[in-house]
Design an enzyme around this catalytic site. Structure first.
Site, PDB file in Angstrom:
ATOM      1  N   THR A 157       0.850  -1.190   0.000  1.00  0.00           N
ATOM      2  CA  THR A 157       0.000   0.000   0.000  1.00  0.00           C
ATOM      3  C   THR A 157       0.886   1.240   0.000  1.00  0.00           C
ATOM      4  O   THR A 157       1.776   1.350   0.847  1.00  0.00           O
ATOM      5  CB  THR A 157      -0.898  -0.002   1.253  1.00  0.00           C
ATOM      6  OG1 THR A 157      -1.499  -1.289   1.373  1.00  0.00           O
ATOM      7  CG2 THR A 157      -1.976   1.059   1.175  1.00  0.00           C
ATOM      8  N   ASP A 240       1.683  -4.127  15.729  1.00  0.00           N
ATOM      9  CA  ASP A 240       0.952  -3.857  16.975  1.00  0.00           C
ATOM     10  C   ASP A 240       0.633  -2.370  17.113  1.00  0.00           C
ATOM     11  O   ASP A 240      -0.411  -1.983  17.640  1.00  0.00           O
ATOM     12  CB  ASP A 240       1.795  -4.269  18.188  1.00  0.00           C
ATOM     13  CG  ASP A 240       1.826  -5.782  18.386  1.00  0.00           C
ATOM     14  OD1 ASP A 240       0.989  -6.469  17.797  1.00  0.00           O
ATOM     15  OD2 ASP A 240       2.711  -6.246  19.140  1.00  0.00           O
ATOM     16  N   ARG A 243      -1.843  -1.178  13.815  1.00  0.00           N
ATOM     17  CA  ARG A 243      -3.213  -1.697  13.643  1.00  0.00           C
ATOM     18  C   ARG A 243      -4.285  -0.750  14.175  1.00  0.00           C
ATOM     19  O   ARG A 243      -5.352  -0.641  13.563  1.00  0.00           O
ATOM     20  CB  ARG A 243      -3.320  -3.102  14.254  1.00  0.00           C
ATOM     21  CG  ARG A 243      -2.689  -4.142  13.333  1.00  0.00           C
ATOM     22  CD  ARG A 243      -2.570  -5.516  13.938  1.00  0.00           C
ATOM     23  NE  ARG A 243      -1.953  -6.435  12.977  1.00  0.00           N
ATOM     24  CZ  ARG A 243      -1.303  -7.538  13.304  1.00  0.00           C
ATOM     25  NH1 ARG A 243      -1.187  -7.889  14.570  1.00  0.00           N
ATOM     26  NH2 ARG A 243      -0.778  -8.297  12.383  1.00  0.00           N
ATOM     27  N   HIS A 278     -39.864   5.799  11.228  1.00  0.00           N
ATOM     28  CA  HIS A 278     -40.330   4.413  11.395  1.00  0.00           C
ATOM     29  C   HIS A 278     -39.467   3.740  12.461  1.00  0.00           C
ATOM     30  O   HIS A 278     -38.235   3.824  12.415  1.00  0.00           O
ATOM     31  CB  HIS A 278     -40.205   3.641  10.073  1.00  0.00           C
ATOM     32  CG  HIS A 278     -41.129   4.148   9.006  1.00  0.00           C
ATOM     33  ND1 HIS A 278     -42.454   3.798   8.933  1.00  0.00           N
ATOM     34  CD2 HIS A 278     -40.920   5.003   7.982  1.00  0.00           C
ATOM     35  CE1 HIS A 278     -43.031   4.405   7.913  1.00  0.00           C
ATOM     36  NE2 HIS A 278     -42.108   5.154   7.316  1.00  0.00           N
ATOM     37  N   GLU A 364      -3.172  -5.463   7.098  1.00  0.00           N
ATOM     38  CA  GLU A 364      -2.456  -5.391   8.392  1.00  0.00           C
ATOM     39  C   GLU A 364      -2.857  -6.547   9.319  1.00  0.00           C
ATOM     40  O   GLU A 364      -3.002  -6.392  10.525  1.00  0.00           O
ATOM     41  CB  GLU A 364      -2.596  -4.021   9.050  1.00  0.00           C
ATOM     42  CG  GLU A 364      -1.867  -2.955   8.231  1.00  0.00           C
ATOM     43  CD  GLU A 364      -1.585  -1.670   8.955  1.00  0.00           C
ATOM     44  OE1 GLU A 364      -1.417  -1.694  10.185  1.00  0.00           O
ATOM     45  OE2 GLU A 364      -1.525  -0.637   8.270  1.00  0.00           O
ATOM     46  N   GLY A 365      -3.067  -7.689   8.682  1.00  0.00           N
ATOM     47  CA  GLY A 365      -3.469  -8.892   9.419  1.00  0.00           C
ATOM     48  C   GLY A 365      -4.968  -9.063   9.313  1.00  0.00           C
ATOM     49  O   GLY A 365      -5.722  -8.219   9.795  1.00  0.00           O
ATOM     50  N   GLN A 368      -9.117 -12.787  11.042  1.00  0.00           N
ATOM     51  CA  GLN A 368      -8.902 -14.148  11.575  1.00  0.00           C
ATOM     52  C   GLN A 368      -7.547 -14.176  12.300  1.00  0.00           C
ATOM     53  O   GLN A 368      -7.432 -14.753  13.381  1.00  0.00           O
ATOM     54  CB  GLN A 368      -8.929 -15.176  10.425  1.00  0.00           C
ATOM     55  CG  GLN A 368     -10.312 -15.464   9.878  1.00  0.00           C
ATOM     56  CD  GLN A 368     -10.947 -14.295   9.123  1.00  0.00           C
ATOM     57  OE1 GLN A 368     -10.266 -13.480   8.499  1.00  0.00           O
ATOM     58  NE2 GLN A 368     -12.260 -14.200   9.188  1.00  0.00           N
TER      59      GLN A 368
HETATM   60  N1  CAA Z   1       5.813  -8.491  19.375  1.00  0.00           N
HETATM   61  C1  CAA Z   1       7.078  -8.967  19.536  1.00  0.00           C
HETATM   62  N2  CAA Z   1       7.446 -10.220  19.166  1.00  0.00           N
HETATM   63  C2  CAA Z   1       6.493 -11.014  18.652  1.00  0.00           C
HETATM   64  C3  CAA Z   1       5.170 -10.595  18.465  1.00  0.00           C
HETATM   65  C4  CAA Z   1       4.834  -9.273  18.855  1.00  0.00           C
HETATM   66  N3  CAA Z   1       3.605  -8.800  18.707  1.00  0.00           N
HETATM   67  N4  CAA Z   1       4.455 -11.601  17.923  1.00  0.00           N
HETATM   68  C5  CAA Z   1       5.293 -12.624  17.775  1.00  0.00           C
HETATM   69  N5  CAA Z   1       6.534 -12.276  18.206  1.00  0.00           N
HETATM   70  C6  CAA Z   1       7.730 -13.120  18.262  1.00  0.00           C
HETATM   71  C7  CAA Z   1       7.456 -14.318  19.165  1.00  0.00           C
HETATM   72  O1  CAA Z   1       7.760 -14.029  20.506  1.00  0.00           O
HETATM   73  C8  CAA Z   1       8.372 -15.370  18.595  1.00  0.00           C
HETATM   74  O2  CAA Z   1       9.688 -15.125  19.069  1.00  0.00           O
HETATM   75  P1  CAA Z   1      10.708 -16.327  19.395  1.00  0.00           P
HETATM   76  O3  CAA Z   1      10.978 -16.957  18.080  1.00  0.00           O
HETATM   77  O4  CAA Z   1      11.875 -15.643  19.983  1.00  0.00           O
HETATM   78  O5  CAA Z   1       9.983 -17.248  20.329  1.00  0.00           O
HETATM   79  C9  CAA Z   1       8.365 -15.054  17.087  1.00  0.00           C
HETATM   80  O6  CAA Z   1       7.978 -13.676  16.970  1.00  0.00           O
HETATM   81  C10 CAA Z   1       7.414 -15.924  16.302  1.00  0.00           C
HETATM   82  O7  CAA Z   1       6.112 -15.737  16.858  1.00  0.00           O
HETATM   83  P2  CAA Z   1       4.892 -16.730  16.557  1.00  0.00           P
HETATM   84  O8  CAA Z   1       5.339 -18.126  16.844  1.00  0.00           O
HETATM   85  O9  CAA Z   1       3.697 -16.211  17.248  1.00  0.00           O
HETATM   86  O10 CAA Z   1       4.754 -16.581  14.957  1.00  0.00           O
HETATM   87  P3  CAA Z   1       3.687 -17.187  13.952  1.00  0.00           P
HETATM   88  O11 CAA Z   1       4.395 -17.659  12.751  1.00  0.00           O
HETATM   89  O12 CAA Z   1       2.802 -18.172  14.667  1.00  0.00           O
HETATM   90  O13 CAA Z   1       2.878 -15.903  13.452  1.00  0.00           O
HETATM   91  C11 CAA Z   1       1.150 -14.246  13.452  1.00  0.00           C
HETATM   92  C12 CAA Z   1       2.138 -15.131  14.267  1.00  0.00           C
HETATM   93  C13 CAA Z   1       0.477 -13.403  14.516  1.00  0.00           C
HETATM   94  C14 CAA Z   1       0.113 -15.081  12.699  1.00  0.00           C
HETATM   95  C15 CAA Z   1       1.929 -13.346  12.460  1.00  0.00           C
HETATM   96  O14 CAA Z   1       2.498 -14.099  11.409  1.00  0.00           O
HETATM   97  C16 CAA Z   1       1.056 -12.254  11.867  1.00  0.00           C
HETATM   98  O15 CAA Z   1       0.814 -11.232  12.478  1.00  0.00           O
HETATM   99  N6  CAA Z   1       0.574 -12.440  10.596  1.00  0.00           N
HETATM  100  C17 CAA Z   1      -0.122 -11.399   9.883  1.00  0.00           C
HETATM  101  C18 CAA Z   1       0.847 -10.538   9.148  1.00  0.00           C
HETATM  102  C19 CAA Z   1       0.264  -9.216   8.739  1.00  0.00           C
HETATM  103  O16 CAA Z   1      -0.365  -8.537   9.518  1.00  0.00           O
HETATM  104  N7  CAA Z   1       0.524  -8.844   7.473  1.00  0.00           N
HETATM  105  C20 CAA Z   1       0.074  -7.625   6.966  1.00  0.00           C
HETATM  106  C21 CAA Z   1       1.226  -6.853   6.378  1.00  0.00           C
HETATM  107  S1  CAA Z   1       0.948  -5.166   5.989  1.00  0.00           S
HETATM  108  C22 CAA Z   1      -0.270  -5.120   4.819  1.00  0.00           C
HETATM  109  O17 CAA Z   1      -1.302  -5.657   5.006  1.00  0.00           O
HETATM  110  C23 CAA Z   1      -0.071  -4.380   3.559  1.00  0.00           C
HETATM  111  C24 CAA Z   1      -0.059  -2.916   3.703  1.00  0.00           C
HETATM  112  O18 CAA Z   1       0.740  -2.284   3.047  1.00  0.00           O
HETATM  113  C25 CAA Z   1      -1.061  -2.232   4.545  1.00  0.00           C
END
Ligand code: CAA
Length: 402
Positions: A157, A240, A243, A278, A364-365, A368
């Protein structure tokens, strides 16, 4: 509810509202039709000193935080959801630098973003890795004093207009998500191409593009924070904090659509009285107003928690995003319903709100993914949430098999 806002919050809100009413609303339909970027609106945002307010003062911003950013996005989105995200996406693109950049990187890139001279975009998603962001495949392999990037990005975007991009790539491909590092890539870098523009349902003023990297060489000084790894964490921390901006866009869209619905139903007459009189319609409007206000409080609360410096923002940011964007989809759809057949036609301003709202549940996620984030937080907090309840399974009455 102005009572709950500070004088600074109200000042931003009023200035953004003025820009929205004077300069965004009159252009909204045209920008939607042509897909042009609102460069004239950007000039007004600069004039009203509303660009990059979240950037620390030390780097040319206002140091104003996420709540002020959300208030601005809300007002812009009341008039046009596309303009709202065109503004908000600069926060998404620049938070990685604010959170993880070196002093030199912050000094070099943030002032131009704060002033609105440069626009920035965020490159995480790829064709095969959307929700599963950790499985991205773009590589950045060290070669002497440079990194060489190869791969592609999707759903960028602002891609068509940004001068600077934060890009997540694998510096150690065999380490999976732990081998991701963030980079700052300038648009003119050889080997970097802004590719296909998507033909989107809504937010049509914003250019959403594919990005391509073919032996794109960037100096090691472009590695964000000067250290490899930590890219996934930087991306998650950025999301975070960004969003609530999407949630504020959704809130503005819901509020804007609601205002149109209120106005229309108070003027349109059927069966000898205004549609609004209404009771069935009044109940719909009452539900819409209640949902919008609840979303507002959720968005502002999430923003305040982030601005308080709390590290624990993951769940509340996801909750605000889910609630506000689902609300926007419901309220904008109901607003179309209240306009009847006219609501379905482009001659009227209302169907655009519904089209613009849909993406807020996706980008941005997806919602789901937000629910997954909330659910995982609940699992982590289980003890804290229920520890005071001295209940074990034996305390529940047994149900005899019949
Ligand atoms: N803050 C800090 N660290 C975090 C975190 C957070 N919020 N969330 C996860 N982590 C860390 C974890 O602690 C973990 O660390 P370690 O390896 O040291 O243990 C590591 O990251 C992996 O975490 P998870 O096991 O939870 O990772 P996951 O593969 O299960 O994924 C998820 C988690 C929440 C599904 C993530 O992949 C996610 O947010 N996906 C969506 C992505 C997204 O939002 N994409 C949109 C991009 S922007 C867009 O849309 C286009 C635009 O231009 C607007």
């Amino acid at each position: 509810m102005k009572e709950l806002l500070s004088a600074q919050n109200i000042d931003y809100q009023e200035r953004a509202r003025e820009v929205a009413e004077k300069y965004v609303r009159p252009r909204a339909a045209e920008l939607d039709e042509t897909g042009e970027y609102g460069w004239d609106i950007l000039e007004k945002l600069k004039e009203y000193e509303l660009t990059g307010v979240w950037i620390p003062e030390e780097f040319g911003g206002k140091g104003s935080g996420v709540l002020d950013m959300c208030l601005i996005v809300e007002q812009l989105s009341r008039a046009c959801g596309g303009v709202g995200v065109a503004y908000a996406v600069n926060a998404l693109g620049s938070f990685p630098i604010v959170l993880g950049g070196t002093q030199e990187q912050k000094e070099r890139y943030l002032p131009a973003i704060a002033s609105g001279e440069q626009l920035i975009a965020f490159g995480l998603s790829e064709k095969a890795s959307g929700s599963d962001a950790g499985s991205l495949r773009t590589t950045a392999i060290k070669d002497g004093d440079d990194y060489v990037l190869n791969g592609e990005k999707k759903w960028n975007t602002n891609g068509g207009v940004a001068s600077v991009f934060t890009i997540y790539a694998l510096t150690e491909p065999d380490r999976g998500m732990r081998g991701i590092s963030p980079f700052i890539v300038e648009r003119e870098t050889p080997g970097f191409t802004v590719g296909k523009r998507e033909d989107t349902l809504g937010i049509r003023t914003v250019s959403v593009n594919e990005l391509e990297f073919e032996d794109c060489r960037v100096p090691a000084t472009q590695l964000l924070g000067g250290k490899e790894r930590g890219g996934f964490r930087n991306a998650m921390m950025t999301l975070d904090r960004a969003r609530p901006g999407v949630a504020a866009q959704a809130l503005g869209l819901a509020q804007g659509a609601f205002e149109w619905a209120l106005r229309y139903t108070s003027e349109r007459r059927q069966f000898g009285q205004t549609v609004m009189s209404h009771q069935a319609i009044q109940f719909m409007l009452a539900d819409m107003a209640t949902q919008v206000e609840a979303a507002r409080q959720m968005v502002y609360t999430a923003a305040r928690v982030i601005d308080s410096g709390s590290k624990n923002v993951n769940k509340i940011a996801a909750m605000a995003k889910v609630f506000a964007t689902d609300t926007a989809m419901r309220v904008t759809t109901d607003a179309v319903q209240l306009f009847g057949g006219y609501g379905y036609c482009r001659d009227y301003p209302i169907e655009k709100y519904m089209r613009d709202a849909k993406i807020t549940q996706i980008y941005e996620g997806t919602n789901q993914v937000q629910r997954l984030v909330i659910g995982r937080s609940l699992t982590r907090e289980l003890k804290e949430l229920t520890g005071h309840l001295d209940v074990t399974i034996e305390h529940f009455p047994e149900v005899e098999d019949s």
